[in-house]
Structures are given as structure tokens and as C-alpha cells.
Design a protein around this motif. Structure first.
Motif, PDB file in Angstrom:
ATOM      1  N   UNK A   1      48.154  36.053  38.458  1.00 57.43           N
ATOM      2  CA  UNK A   1      47.502  35.005  38.120  1.00 57.43           C
ATOM      3  C   UNK A   1      46.894  34.474  39.403  1.00 57.43           C
ATOM      4  N   UNK A   2      47.747  34.157  40.507  1.00 60.82           N
ATOM      5  CA  UNK A   2      47.586  33.712  41.464  1.00 60.82           C
ATOM      6  C   UNK A   2      46.386  34.448  42.564  1.00 60.82           C
ATOM      7  N   UNK A   3      46.438  35.816  42.255  1.00 59.27           N
ATOM      8  CA  UNK A   3      45.253  36.673  42.863  1.00 59.27           C
ATOM      9  C   UNK A   3      43.939  36.388  42.111  1.00 59.27           C
ATOM     10  N   UNK A   4      44.034  36.388  40.638  1.00 61.03           N
ATOM     11  CA  UNK A   4      42.846  36.290  39.997  1.00 61.03           C
ATOM     12  C   UNK A   4      42.351  34.789  40.149  1.00 61.03           C
ATOM     13  N   UNK A   5      43.201  33.783  40.402  1.00 59.41           N
ATOM     14  CA  UNK A   5      42.681  32.253  40.592  1.00 59.41           C
ATOM     15  C   UNK A   5      42.114  32.187  42.194  1.00 59.41           C
ATOM     16  N   UNK A   6      42.623  32.984  42.908  1.00 61.94           N
ATOM     17  CA  UNK A   6      42.086  32.933  44.311  1.00 61.94           C
ATOM     18  C   UNK A   6      40.554  33.449  44.439  1.00 61.94           C
ATOM     19  N   UNK A   7      40.378  34.565  43.734  1.00 63.68           N
ATOM     20  CA  UNK A   7      39.189  35.114  43.699  1.00 63.68           C
ATOM     21  C   UNK A   7      38.298  34.855  42.621  1.00 63.68           C
ATOM     22  N   UNK A   8      38.554  33.861  41.921  1.00 64.90           N
ATOM     23  CA  UNK A   8      37.635  33.646  40.655  1.00 64.90           C
ATOM     24  C   UNK A   8      36.251  33.548  40.906  1.00 64.90           C
ATOM     25  N   UNK A   9      35.403  33.616  40.055  1.00 69.58           N
ATOM     26  CA  UNK A   9      34.083  33.618  40.074  1.00 69.58           C
ATOM     27  C   UNK A   9      33.626  32.767  38.967  1.00 69.58           C
ATOM     28  N   UNK A  10      33.619  31.484  39.356  1.00 73.68           N
ATOM     29  CA  UNK A  10      33.294  30.597  38.203  1.00 73.68           C
ATOM     30  C   UNK A  10      34.248  29.976  37.513  1.00 73.68           C
ATOM     31  N   UNK A  11      33.753  28.924  36.713  1.00 78.99           N
ATOM     32  CA  UNK A  11      34.844  27.950  35.783  1.00 78.99           C
ATOM     33  C   UNK A  11      35.393  28.998  34.466  1.00 78.99           C
ATOM     34  N   UNK A  12      34.651  29.861  34.116  1.00 78.33           N
ATOM     35  CA  UNK A  12      35.208  30.667  32.980  1.00 78.33           C
ATOM     36  C   UNK A  12      35.221  32.264  33.428  1.00 78.33           C
ATOM     37  N   UNK A  13      35.760  32.430  34.449  1.00 79.16           N
ATOM     38  CA  UNK A  13      36.145  33.908  35.087  1.00 79.16           C
ATOM     39  C   UNK A  13      37.025  34.520  34.060  1.00 79.16           C
ATOM     40  N   UNK A  14      36.575  35.575  33.318  1.00 81.67           N
ATOM     41  CA  UNK A  14      37.425  36.352  32.465  1.00 81.67           C
ATOM     42  C   UNK A  14      38.815  36.769  32.966  1.00 81.67           C
ATOM     43  N   UNK A  15      38.662  37.135  34.273  1.00 81.16           N
ATOM     44  CA  UNK A  15      39.941  37.477  34.850  1.00 81.16           C
ATOM     45  C   UNK A  15      41.087  36.499  34.926  1.00 81.16           C
ATOM     46  N   UNK A  16      40.693  35.293  35.231  1.00 80.92           N
ATOM     47  CA  UNK A  16      41.543  34.108  35.373  1.00 80.92           C
ATOM     48  C   UNK A  16      42.083  33.941  34.046  1.00 80.92           C
ATOM     49  N   UNK A  17      41.098  34.116  33.080  1.00 79.13           N
ATOM     50  CA  UNK A  17      41.464  33.701  31.578  1.00 79.13           C
ATOM     51  C   UNK A  17      42.473  34.424  30.991  1.00 79.13           C
ATOM     52  N   UNK A  18      42.109  35.800  31.207  1.00 77.64           N
ATOM     53  CA  UNK A  18      43.194  37.155  31.079  1.00 77.64           C
ATOM     54  C   UNK A  18      44.529  36.815  31.705  1.00 77.64           C
ATOM     55  N   UNK A  19      44.432  36.495  33.040  1.00 80.69           N
ATOM     56  CA  UNK A  19      45.980  36.333  33.655  1.00 80.69           C
ATOM     57  C   UNK A  19      46.529  35.211  33.261  1.00 80.69           C
ATOM     58  N   UNK A  20      45.860  34.055  32.885  1.00 82.68           N
ATOM     59  CA  UNK A  20      46.623  32.976  32.308  1.00 82.68           C
ATOM     60  C   UNK A  20      47.221  33.306  31.092  1.00 82.68           C
ATOM     61  N   UNK A  21      46.728  34.008  30.059  1.00 79.78           N
ATOM     62  CA  UNK A  21      47.103  34.508  28.950  1.00 79.78           C
ATOM     63  C   UNK A  21      48.247  35.142  29.067  1.00 79.78           C
ATOM     64  N   UNK A  22      48.249  36.451  30.223  1.00 81.09           N
ATOM     65  CA  UNK A  22      49.158  37.433  30.251  1.00 81.09           C
ATOM     66  C   UNK A  22      50.428  36.382  30.861  1.00 81.09           C
ATOM     67  N   UNK A  23      50.397  35.494  31.609  1.00 79.81           N
ATOM     68  CA  UNK A  23      51.311  34.821  32.221  1.00 79.81           C
ATOM     69  C   UNK A  23      52.119  33.938  31.077  1.00 79.81           C
ATOM     70  N   UNK A  24      51.297  33.402  30.239  1.00 77.16           N
ATOM     71  CA  UNK A  24      52.058  32.696  29.153  1.00 77.16           C
ATOM     72  C   UNK A  24      52.878  33.783  28.422  1.00 77.16           C
ATOM     73  N   UNK A  25      52.149  34.822  28.230  1.00 79.46           N
ATOM     74  CA  UNK A  25      53.017  35.921  27.345  1.00 79.46           C
ATOM     75  C   UNK A  25      54.534  36.194  27.995  1.00 79.46           C
ATOM     76  N   UNK A  26      54.335  36.282  29.230  1.00 82.59           N
ATOM     77  CA  UNK A  26      55.229  37.034  29.883  1.00 82.59           C
ATOM     78  C   UNK A  26      56.372  35.788  30.164  1.00 82.59           C
ATOM     79  N   UNK A  27      55.975  34.638  30.343  1.00 82.34           N
ATOM     80  CA  UNK A  27      56.921  33.489  30.226  1.00 82.34           C
ATOM     81  C   UNK A  27      57.755  33.400  28.735  1.00 82.34           C
ATOM     82  N   UNK A  28      56.919  33.777  27.651  1.00 70.74           N
ATOM     83  CA  UNK A  28      57.481  33.458  26.340  1.00 70.74           C
ATOM     84  C   UNK A  28      58.516  34.593  26.308  1.00 70.74           C
TER      85      UNK A  28
END
Length: 111
Positions: free
Chosen positions: A19-46
Motif C-alpha cells: 500500500x505504501x509503494x502504491x501510494x507513493x507512486x500513484x497516478x491520479x486520485x482513482x489509481x487502480x493500483x492504490x485502490x487494489x492495495x487498499x482493499x488488500x490491506x483491509x482484507x489482510x487486516x481482517x
């Protein structure tokens, strides 16, 4: 099935790193890589929270923000800086907040 808390923790740490890497290299507000890493982080936390509960009967003090509940925003407004000290304790009543300053003073006296 009993989940392995150590393995789930390792997955959670890796998800934080992605998530940190995706956030640091995001391309725009709705970057699909950031969104996917956000969802993966939430799943890993759960998964980690569930594994911790199954193995030890314990949970983390954290919740996953889903952005859908307007009541959460109202609760934050209700609890923000109630005592004027600049601190915000979301979801905690004063009785729930454990101030360990007395313990710190005792430790300072022993030094």
C-alpha cells in the motif's frame, strides 16, 4: 480451521508495504493500483484480526473504515476535542481512555 496469527501478521505487514509503494507512486486520485492495495490491506487486516481472535481470544483495537457510515462522522464530531486539550479520542469515552502519566512519573522517580 485455525489460522496462524504469525503468518497473518506477515501478510499484513506485506500488505502495508504494498500500500505504501502504491501510494507513493500513484497516478491520479482513482489509481487502480492504490485502490487494489487498499482493499488488500483491509482484507489482510481482517484476516490477522480473525486469526488473533481464533488463536488467543484477542482482537486489535482497530476498525476498518469503509466510508459508508455517516454515523461514524457524527461520532467523530461528538468526541473531537471535548476537553479542549487538542486530543481526539474517537469512539472512546473518558472512562475508556487509560492515562498512564502516573506510571511515567513513577518511572522517572526511579531513575
Amino acid at each position: 480451521m485455525t489460522a496462524d496469527p504469525r503468518g497473518a501478521l506477515a501478510d499484513l505487514v506485506a500488505a502495508f508495504e504494498r500500500h505504501l509503494e502504491a501510494s507513493a507512486s500513484k497516478r491520479g486520485e482513482d489509481d487502480p493500483t492504490v485502490i487494489a492495495s487498499y482493499d488488500d490491506l483491509a482484507d489482510a487486516f481482517a484476516s490477522y484480526d480473525d486469526a488473533l481472535l481464533q488463536a488467543y481470544g484477542e482482537m486489535t483495537p482497530l476498525d476498518i473504515y469503509d466510508g459508508d457510515d455517516e454515523d461514524d462522522d457524527e461520532e467523530l464530531d461528538d468526541h473531537s476535542d471535548e476537553d479542549g486539550d487538542g486530543a481526539v479520542y474517537s469512539g472512546l469515552d473518558d472512562a475508556d481512555y487509560d492515562d498512564d502519566t502516573d506510571d511515567d512519573d513513577e518511572a522517572d522517580d526511579r531513575r
